[in-house]
Motif scaffolding. Structure first.
Motif: not given
Length: 372
Positions: A249, A252, A272-273, A285, A300-302, A305
Motif C-alpha cells: 500500500i 502506508y 492507514q492508507h 488497513s 486489507t486496504n480500507l 473495502s
C-alpha cells in the motif's frame, strides 16, 4: 401507549442509572487520558527534548533493548506514537504467563520506565477496564453491552416522550418546584445530547457484543487455552516491515505491530492508507507478513473495502472524539457526562413524582384512624 412507554422508560432508566453513571464518567476521563497521564507522569510517558537532527532508533534495536533489560518479559505488540513528544508503547507479557503489561519507550534514546506496568496500573488501562468490563471480564462486557442497549432505548423513547419539548428548547424553569426543575433539566440534557447518545451507545454495544461473540466462537473450537510463547527468530527483519508494507500500500502509515508467536509466526501490521480521513482509525488497513520468510500473507486496504468495514473503522474516532483536536475532545468529554446527568436527574424526577402520592395518603390514613 404513552403511559406504558413512560413507565418502561422510567424503570429502565432506574435499572441502568448506576451503570450508566460509571460508564459516562469513566468515558469522559478516557477522552483525555493521554493528556492526564502526561501531566501526572511526564518522566514515564514523554520523550526527552529532541532537536531537528534527532532520528528514531531502529525498531529492532528498541525491541532487543527492551527484552535484554527485562528478560522475564517478551513483546506482544508495539504502538508507534504519532505525536513526536510522546513515547511509543510496548505491550509485553510475562514469560510463561498471560498477563499483559505496558512499557513506555523513548524511541529516540531507548529510555524506558523502571519496569513494565500491569495493564490496570496505568490510568488508561484502569479506566478502560472500568468502562468496558466493570473489572468483571466477559461478564462485565455483557453487562456493559446491555447498559448501552438500554441507553439507546432511553434515547429513542425520550425523544418520543418529550417531543413537544423541542418547541421550547432549553427552557428551564428555575423559580418553581424541584420536580419541574429536574424535569426541564433532564429534557434539555437529553435533547442536546441525542446525537452523542446514539454514537456512544451504538459503538459501545457493538464492540462489546462482537468481542464476546468472537470469544465464544473462538473458544468453542479450543479444547484448552494454551499460553503463548514468543517466536525467537525474526531478528532484524522487523526493520523491513515498513518497506514491505509500503510496497503493498503505497504511502502506508504503520502504527501498530502485533508480534509473531511460536504457534503463529506472523507479523500483523495495522495502519492507514495515505488517503485516510479524520474519522478513519489508525488501524483500518492491515497487512500480514510471515516472520519465517517475509512473504505477504494478506492485505486489507480500507480504501478498497466495503462500506460496512469503513463504518466499523470509524467507530473508534467517533466513540472517543479525538478526530478534531481539543474542540471535539471537549465536546465528547461533556457528552460523556450526559449519561451521569440523565441518570441523576431521571432518578430525582422519579422519586419526586412518587413523593406527592405518599403525602396524599397521609390525611386519608389519619381519617381512617380517627373513625376507628
Amino acid at each position: 401507549m404513552r403511559k406504558r412507554l413512560w413507565k418502561l422508560h422510567s424503570w429502565i432508566g432506574l435499572f441502568c442509572a448506576i451503570g450508566l453513571l460509571i460508564i459516562g464518567l469513566s468515558g469522559s476521563v478516557l477522552v483525555f487520558h493521554e493528556e492526564i497521564s502526561s501531566a501526572l507522569h511526564p518522566d514515564v510517558t514523554l520523550n526527552a527534548p529532541q532537536d531537528e537532527a534527532s532520528t528514531r532508533i531502529p525498531t529492532s534495536e528498541l525491541t532487543q533493548s527492551v527484552e535484554s533489560k527485562f528478560p522475564d518479559f517478551w513483546i506482544r505488540g508495539w504502538l508507534f506514537n504519532t505525536d513526536a513528544d510522546k513515547r511509543d508503547r510496548a505491550y509485553v507479557m510475562d514469560r510463561g504467563g498471560d498477563e499483559w503489561h505496558i512499557l513506555y519507550v523513548d524511541p529516540y534514546t531507548g529510555e524506558t520506565a523502571d519496569r513494565p506496568l500491569d495493564y490496570e496500573e496505568t490510568l488508561y488501562g484502569w479506566f478502560v477496564q472500568l468502562h468496558y468490563t466493570f473489572f468483571a471480564d466477559h461478564i462485565g462486557m455483557i453487562v456493559a453491552a446491555i447498559l448501552a442497549l438500554g441507553f439507546l432505548f432511553l434515547s429513542v423513547s425520550g425523544i418520543y416522550l418529550h417531543r413537544p419539548f423541542f418547541k421550547a428548547f432549553f427552557r428551564i424553569r428555575w423559580k418553581t418546584s424541584s420536580r419541574i426543575f429536574f424535569s426541564d433539566f433532564h429534557k434539555a440534557i437529553g435533547i442536546a445530547s441525542v446525537p452523542f447518545n446514539f454514537i456512544l451507545g451504538f459503538t459501545g454495544a457493538y464492540w462489546n457484543i462482537s468481542h464476546v461473540a468472537h470469544e465464544l466462537i473462538e473458544h468453542s473450537h479450543e479444547e484448552e487455552h494454551e499460553i503463548e510463547s514468543p517466536y525467537q527468530e525474526y531478528g532484524d527483519s522487523i526493520d523491513q516491515l515498513a518497506t514491505i508494507a509500503d510496497q503493498q500500500i503505497a504511502g502506508y502509515a504503520l502504527n501498530y505491530i502485533y508480534f509473531p508467536t511460536e504457534s503463529d509466526p506472523t507479523f500483523y501490521l495495522y495502519g492507514q492508507h495515505p488517503e485516510a480521513g479524520i474519522i478513519n482509525s489508525l488501524y483500518g488497513s492491515t497487512i500480514w507478513i510471515s516472520a519465517e520468510n517475509g512473504q505477504v500473507k494478506h492485505v486489507t486496504n480500507l480504501k478498497e473495502s466495503g462500506w460496512w468495514a469503513k463504518v466499523v473503522d470509524a467507530f473508534e474516532p467517533l466513540h472517543f472524539g479525538g478526530f478534531g483536536g481539543l474542540f471535539t475532545k471537549t465536546l465528547w468529554c461533556l457528552a460523556g457526562l450526559s449519561p451521569a446527568a440523565l441518570s441523576i436527574t431521571g432518578a430525582m424526577m422519579y422519586f419526586k413524582r412518587k413523593r406527592p402520592k405518599r403525602l396524599r395518603q397521609k390525611p386519608e390514613a389519619s381519617l381512617e384512624s380517627q373513625s376507628a
